[in-house]
Design an enzyme around this catalytic site. Structure first.
Site, PDB file in Angstrom:
ATOM      1  N   HIS A 130       0.846  -1.191   0.000  1.00 53.79           N
ATOM      2  CA  HIS A 130       0.000   0.000   0.000  1.00 53.79           C
ATOM      3  C   HIS A 130       0.879   1.236   0.000  1.00 53.79           C
ATOM      4  CE1 HIS A 130      -3.202   2.815   1.106  1.00 53.79           C
ATOM      5  NE2 HIS A 130      -4.006   1.884   0.632  1.00 53.79           N
ATOM      6  N   GLU A 148      -7.870  -5.338  -0.376  1.00 50.29           N
ATOM      7  CA  GLU A 148      -8.383  -6.128  -1.493  1.00 50.29           C
ATOM      8  C   GLU A 148      -8.338  -7.636  -1.235  1.00 50.29           C
ATOM      9  OE1 GLU A 148      -9.926  -4.276  -3.275  1.00 50.29           O
ATOM     10  OE2 GLU A 148      -8.789  -3.043  -4.675  1.00 50.29           O
TER      11      GLU A 148
HETATM   12  N1  ACO Z   1       3.898  -7.628  -4.717  1.00 53.59           N
HETATM   13  C1  ACO Z   1       5.211  -7.646  -5.019  1.00 53.59           C
HETATM   14  N2  ACO Z   1       6.018  -6.588  -4.900  1.00 53.59           N
HETATM   15  C2  ACO Z   1       5.486  -5.451  -4.437  1.00 53.59           C
HETATM   16  C3  ACO Z   1       4.137  -5.356  -4.079  1.00 53.59           C
HETATM   17  C4  ACO Z   1       3.331  -6.503  -4.233  1.00 53.59           C
HETATM   18  N3  ACO Z   1       2.033  -6.488  -3.938  1.00 53.59           N
HETATM   19  N4  ACO Z   1       3.863  -4.108  -3.667  1.00 53.59           N
HETATM   20  C5  ACO Z   1       5.021  -3.423  -3.761  1.00 53.59           C
HETATM   21  N5  ACO Z   1       5.993  -4.240  -4.233  1.00 53.59           N
HETATM   22  C6  ACO Z   1       7.383  -3.879  -4.501  1.00 53.59           C
HETATM   23  C7  ACO Z   1       7.455  -2.829  -5.596  1.00 53.59           C
HETATM   24  O1  ACO Z   1       7.529  -3.447  -6.861  1.00 53.59           O
HETATM   25  C8  ACO Z   1       8.719  -2.092  -5.227  1.00 53.59           C
HETATM   26  O2  ACO Z   1       9.795  -2.865  -5.690  1.00 53.59           O
HETATM   27  P1  ACO Z   1      11.099  -2.200  -6.414  1.00 53.59           P
HETATM   28  O3  ACO Z   1      11.651  -1.262  -5.386  1.00 53.59           O
HETATM   29  O4  ACO Z   1      11.940  -3.377  -6.715  1.00 53.59           O
HETATM   30  O5  ACO Z   1      10.534  -1.498  -7.611  1.00 53.59           O
HETATM   31  C9  ACO Z   1       8.718  -2.158  -3.698  1.00 53.59           C
HETATM   32  O6  ACO Z   1       7.882  -3.244  -3.334  1.00 53.59           O
HETATM   33  C10 ACO Z   1       8.191  -0.919  -3.018  1.00 53.59           C
HETATM   34  O7  ACO Z   1       6.922  -0.609  -3.562  1.00 53.59           O
HETATM   35  P2  ACO Z   1       6.037   0.544  -2.890  1.00 53.59           P
HETATM   36  O8  ACO Z   1       6.762   1.845  -3.025  1.00 53.59           O
HETATM   37  O9  ACO Z   1       5.626   0.118  -1.539  1.00 53.59           O
HETATM   38  O10 ACO Z   1       4.761   0.522  -3.826  1.00 53.59           O
HETATM   39  P3  ACO Z   1       3.850   1.757  -4.273  1.00 53.59           P
HETATM   40  O11 ACO Z   1       3.535   2.626  -3.120  1.00 53.59           O
HETATM   41  O12 ACO Z   1       4.427   2.416  -5.484  1.00 53.59           O
HETATM   42  O13 ACO Z   1       2.562   0.975  -4.775  1.00 53.59           O
HETATM   43  C11 ACO Z   1       0.715  -0.466  -4.602  1.00 53.59           C
HETATM   44  C12 ACO Z   1       1.521   0.607  -3.898  1.00 53.59           C
HETATM   45  C13 ACO Z   1       0.326   0.038  -6.004  1.00 53.59           C
HETATM   46  C14 ACO Z   1      -0.587  -0.724  -3.828  1.00 53.59           C
HETATM   47  C15 ACO Z   1       1.568  -1.754  -4.700  1.00 53.59           C
HETATM   48  O14 ACO Z   1       1.873  -2.226  -3.404  1.00 53.59           O
HETATM   49  C16 ACO Z   1       0.893  -2.841  -5.513  1.00 53.59           C
HETATM   50  O15 ACO Z   1       1.010  -2.834  -6.750  1.00 53.59           O
HETATM   51  N6  ACO Z   1       0.175  -3.808  -4.862  1.00 53.59           N
HETATM   52  C17 ACO Z   1      -0.512  -4.847  -5.580  1.00 53.59           C
HETATM   53  C18 ACO Z   1      -1.844  -4.322  -6.150  1.00 53.59           C
HETATM   54  C19 ACO Z   1      -2.887  -4.130  -5.071  1.00 53.59           C
HETATM   55  O16 ACO Z   1      -3.097  -4.954  -4.194  1.00 53.59           O
HETATM   56  N7  ACO Z   1      -3.575  -2.962  -5.177  1.00 53.59           N
HETATM   57  C20 ACO Z   1      -4.627  -2.584  -4.224  1.00 53.59           C
HETATM   58  C21 ACO Z   1      -4.136  -1.529  -3.297  1.00 53.59           C
HETATM   59  S1  ACO Z   1      -5.362  -1.063  -2.121  1.00 53.59           S
HETATM   60  C22 ACO Z   1      -6.366  -0.013  -2.973  1.00 53.59           C
HETATM   61  O17 ACO Z   1      -5.979   0.700  -3.840  1.00 53.59           O
HETATM   62  C23 ACO Z   1      -7.783  -0.040  -2.664  1.00 53.59           C
END
Ligand code: ACO
Length: 358
Positions: free
Chosen positions: A243, A298
């Site tokens: 998140h 989710e």
């Molecule tokens: N699975 C695997 N890797 C992940 C995930 C995940 N669910 N979430 C973050 N990461 C990774 C990113 O790829 C990033 O890696 P990198 O540094 O190698 O590029 C690292 O963790 C840090 O990411 P964040 O900065 O924490 O992610 P950001 O804030 O940009 O994105 C998001 C948040 C879009 C929710 C992301 O966690 C994600 O894509 N989750 C999966 C989709 C999801 O469940 N969405 C629903 C969110 S809740 C809502 O909107 C209602």
């Protein structure tokens, strides 16, 4: 420059406070867990809109108006064929609504979302849409319009818990989009269309369907470890985890897990989900030791909506039916600010050559 705007404060709001560092969510003075356990959709609509509309009636009267507006929406179902995407159908239905900043429009948007979503679910199955029953609560009527039979009270209560849990959540992407649109004075319908368009993306509200796809792909608990390793090695995002704001567990995940657990027949599915959750969290911790990635809303949304016999293709639209309450409240709050949202950008493109230079 901050392309994800994470450190930018772009609004003051009296609607909700996302306390990401400690995993708390407060909506209009209530912890989300308490709201979800005690309020129905009509109650939370009243709570959220209290400071938005001077002409807001009592909860009872608001419930009646929501019911009447469902009946009216049924007469304006978009024409479609069975192949249409459910969220696209919802957008078409909303796009045809009157567009102003009134309570009447707000009520129409909130009610019609449930009617259009249920009708789209039926059309996608090749079935005729079912007429609303305005004497039922919004949640009970929605489930009836999908399945054809009035739901057990537990199911209507579980849907209430879901819609209440996700009704508002600070300046998330879709709410920000709605506020930007409303700041131009385009109208509540336009603001809601901006919100739903942002919500449909898989990184925002499009995740719970893919959570079930992941469960299907994994199949049984013995496959989980290999499956998750392969997904992470490919660089996939695991749906239902991570998140932008929460660095602790998303409080909505437990609220929805509890609501799903109160429904008959969900114990096995929840145990399976818990196993996947433990495996994923362990692996994310190892892969990103400095970046806390926890379960988000989710993950257990998927279990809850599945138990309510809502098809996964409709999950994002059902999310929109709850979040529309927040979009409308934020849109009205933004309008009261009286300022158009207009940030700056840094130009990195070519510059004109000076005349005469060689
Ligand atoms: N699975 C695997 N890797 C992940 C995930 C995940 N669910 N979430 C973050 N990461 C990774 C990113 O790829 C990033 O890696 P990198 O540094 O190698 O590029 C690292 O963790 C840090 O990411 P964040 O900065 O924490 O992610 P950001 O804030 O940009 O994105 C998001 C948040 C879009 C929710 C992301 O966690 C994600 O894509 N989750 C999966 C989709 C999801 O469940 N969405 C629903 C969110 S809740 C809502 O909107 C209602």
């Amino acid at each position: 420059m901050d392309s994800g705007l994470e450190d930018v404060v772009a609004a003051e709001t009296a609607l909700s406070d996302v306390r990401g560092d400690i995993g708390e969510l407060i909506i209009k003075g209530w912890y989300v867990e308490k709201l979800a356990a005690t309020m129905a959709y009509e109650d939370v609509t009243h709570l959220l809109w209290q400071s938005s509309f001077e002409d807001l009636p009592t909860i009872q009267e608001l419930g009646n108006r929501l019911g009447d507006a469902r009946a009216q929406a049924f007469d304006k179902l978009p024409n479609t064929d069975a192949t249409i995407d459910i969220i696209q159908y919802l957008r078409m239905g909303w796009a045809a609504q009157q567009d102003d900043e009134s309570l009447e429009t707000a009520v129409k948007l909130a009610s019609s979302g449930l009617v259009f979503t249920a009708a789209a679910v039926r059309c996608a199955k090749g079935l005729a849409p079912i007429k609303p029953d305005s004497s039922l609560s919004s949640s009970a009527d929605f489930l009836r319009m999908i399945t054809g039979t009035a739901p057990h009270a537990d199911k209507a209560r579980a849907l209430d818990a879901y819609l209440v849990t996700i009704c508002d959540h600070g300046l998330n992407a879709s709410t920000f989009a709605a506020r930007v649109v409303s700041s131009t004075r385009a109208g509540l319908t336009s603001a809601v269309l901006g919100g739903v368009s942002a919500l449909k993306g898989p990184l925002h509200g499009g995740a719970p369907g893919p959570v079930l796809d992941m469960f299907d792909d994994i199949g049984e608990v013995g496959n989980a470890e290999v499956w998750i390793d392969a997904a992470l090695a490919r660089g996939d995002r695991l749906m239902g985890f991570g998140h932008r704001v929460y660095r602790a567990r998303d409080p909505r995940a437990d609220s929805l897990k509890a609501a799903a657990g109160r429904l008959a027949g969900t114990a096995g599915r929840i145990a399976f989900a818990e196993h996947i959750e433990r495996e994923v969290l362990g692996k994310l911790r190892r892969k990103y030791p400095n970046r806390p990635l926890e379960t988000n809303v989710e993950f257990y949304t998927a279990i809850l909506l599945e138990a309510l016999e809502i098809p996964r293709e409709a999950f994002t639209s059902v999310f929109a039916c709850g979040r529309v309450l927040g979009w409308i409240a934020h849109a009205r709050e933004q309008i009261s600010e009286g300022r158009i949202v207009r940030p700056k950008s840094v130009y990195r493109g070519p510059v004109p050559e000076l005349e005469g230079a060689n």
